[in-house]
Scaffold this motif. Structure first.
Motif, short mmCIF file in Angstrom:
data_model
loop_
_atom_site.label_atom_id
_atom_site.label_comp_id
_atom_site.label_asym_id
_atom_site.label_seq_id
_atom_site.Cartn_x
_atom_site.Cartn_y
_atom_site.Cartn_z
N ARG B 134 0.84 -1.19 0.00
CA ARG B 134 0.00 0.00 0.00
C ARG B 134 0.88 1.24 0.00
O ARG B 134 0.61 2.21 -0.70
N TRP B 135 1.95 1.15 0.79
CA TRP B 135 2.88 2.28 0.86
C TRP B 135 3.50 2.54 -0.51
O TRP B 135 3.73 3.67 -0.90
N LEU B 136 3.75 1.44 -1.22
CA LEU B 136 4.32 1.58 -2.56
C LEU B 136 3.31 2.13 -3.55
O LEU B 136 3.65 2.50 -4.66
N GLY B 137 2.05 2.13 -3.15
CA GLY B 137 1.04 2.66 -4.05
C GLY B 137 0.77 1.75 -5.24
O GLY B 137 0.61 2.22 -6.36
#
Lengths: 140, 277
Positions: B134-137
């Protein structure tokens, strides 16, 4: 110039659809870049082969590129081809262009993430890829 | 080693590669070695041709907005490292183990292609996306050309996808092939990307991976442009024709033919490695 992160990782549920317009321009640019690279490279390779065939009557060129790194190779070829063009040099340039095509793609991505999208995260990620590639092309 | 013959072989390899989705390198390298070319040189030539085919097809997919550039960018860190390692290993290995190893790669490909069933477009299952991904999008969407609907997806398990991609890169650099099948496997099965995104993103990744491998072979002085040029031109031509024809033929016959060739070449490479050609 501060790069602030515009990705939406802070929201619990993100809307992927809004990524589309952001990336669309980069995607067209990258697509064109990749395509041009292949076309230019193929043209150079073909030209080199045919020119050699016309010059020597044979299609076969028998040589290998001495082990060296891509940058010096490219610069050397460019300098030589501008002064004393030979089929071999055109051929070498074809290889150079082909190898630089994916490289340029990564460069473009880094610039895009940094300047247009202003995403620190992906500028760094793309930057790492670029750094490793740039280093590998320095090998000799 | 007549360039015309090389070009022809390369065209056939590129054609079959495009039609089966397996890429040209797998068939190209054994074919080149049968012509008497040193296997390491064949690998070096193949890896350059892989840059061409992958960039060519990736161009179209990227413009169609099917490729996930973020997923690709992140995973490329790993594939490139793998490829650098793989190519270095190949340089160090003596020829006969390379033949045997390559033979096994062909047989493995035979198994994989054989088990492939034409199946429905992989629809992503809406499962939990881990924090890292999720952080990596890693979420995105694409428009399905057939239905016109917008499909959303979320990539996950990037922490697993990365290391796995490194091994895919290793195989690619080691054998001078695209290893697309492996990459698609990871993208689809492990990271949960829809089939179309997985295959197109894999294509993009392959190009940069091949570049990393080729830089090692260039540094080793294994690149022979006189042979590379006809091969690259041939593969491009063959792949181009192959993708045009893909829509018009049933690939049953091609697949069977391809399977047979994989099997024969695989066994033959192993035998050659054992016997010392």
């Amino acid at each position: 110039m501060a790069l602030h992160d515009r990705s939406r990782s802070d929201l619990p549920s993100t809307d992927p659809a809004s990524d589309a317009p952001r990336d669309a321009r980069m995607e067209v640019l990258i697509g064109d870049l990749l395509f041009s690279g292949v076309v230019i490279s193929a043209s150079l390779l073909l030209t080199g082969l045919l020119w050699n065939a016309v010059k020597t009557g044979r299609l076969r060129l028998d040589y290998t590129i001495e082990g060296r790194d891509l940058y010096r190779f490219a610069l050397k070829e460019l300098r030589e081809v501008l002064t004393t063009p030979k089929p071999r040099l055109i051929l070498n340039l074809g290889v150079v262009v082909l190898m630089f095509t994916p490289f340029l793609r990564v460069v473009t991505s880094v610039l895009y993430f940094a300047v247009v999208e202003r995403s620190l995260k992906y500028t760094l990620i793309a930057g790492v890829v670029l750094a490793i590639l740039a280093y590998s092309l320095l090998l000799r | 080693m007549p360039p015309e013959l090389l070009c022809l072989l390369a065209t056939v390899a590129g054609f079959i590669g495009a039609m089966t989705g397996m890429g040209g390198g797998t068939l190209l390298i054994p074919a080149l070695t049968l012509l008497g070319l040193d296997i390491k040189r064949a690998i070096a030539i193949s890896v350059i041709s892989v840059i061409a085919t992958s960039s060519g097809s990736a161009a179209a997919y990227v413009r169609d907005h099917l490729t996930d550039l973020r997923v690709g960018m992140f995973l490329e860190i790993f594939t490139i490292l793998g490829a650098l390692l793989g190519a270095t290993i190949t340089l160090a290995l003596p020829q006969r183990p390379l033949y045997i190893a390559f033979g096994f790669v062909l047989l493995l490909s035979w198994v994989i292609v054989r088990r492939k069933r034409p199946r429905e477009e992989g629809r992503p299952v809406e499962t939990h996306q881990d924090g890292f991904s999720r952080w990596l999008g890693l979420q995105g969407s694409y428009v399905d050309g057939a239905t016109g609907e917008e499909v959303r997806y979320r990539g996950r398990r990037a922490y697993l996808g990365g290391p796995l991609m490194m091994s895919a890169g290793l195989v690619a650099g080691l054998f001078g092939i695209g290893a697309g099948a492996l990459k698609v496997l990871v993208l689809e099965m492990v990271m949960g990307l829809p089939t179309k995104v997985a295959t197109t993103t894999s294509n993009l990744i392959i190009g940069v991976t091949a570049l990393a491998g080729s830089s090692v072979y260039l540094a080793a002085g294994l690149i022979d442009p006189g042979l590379t040029a006809p091969v690259v031109l041939g593969v491009i031509a063959g792949a181009f024709a192959g993708t045009r024809l893909l829509v018009h033929t049933t690939d049953r016959g091609v697949q069977r033919f391809f399977l047979l060739i994989l099997l024969l070449l695989g066994l033959e490479m192993i035998l050659r490695g054992i016997r010392g050609f």
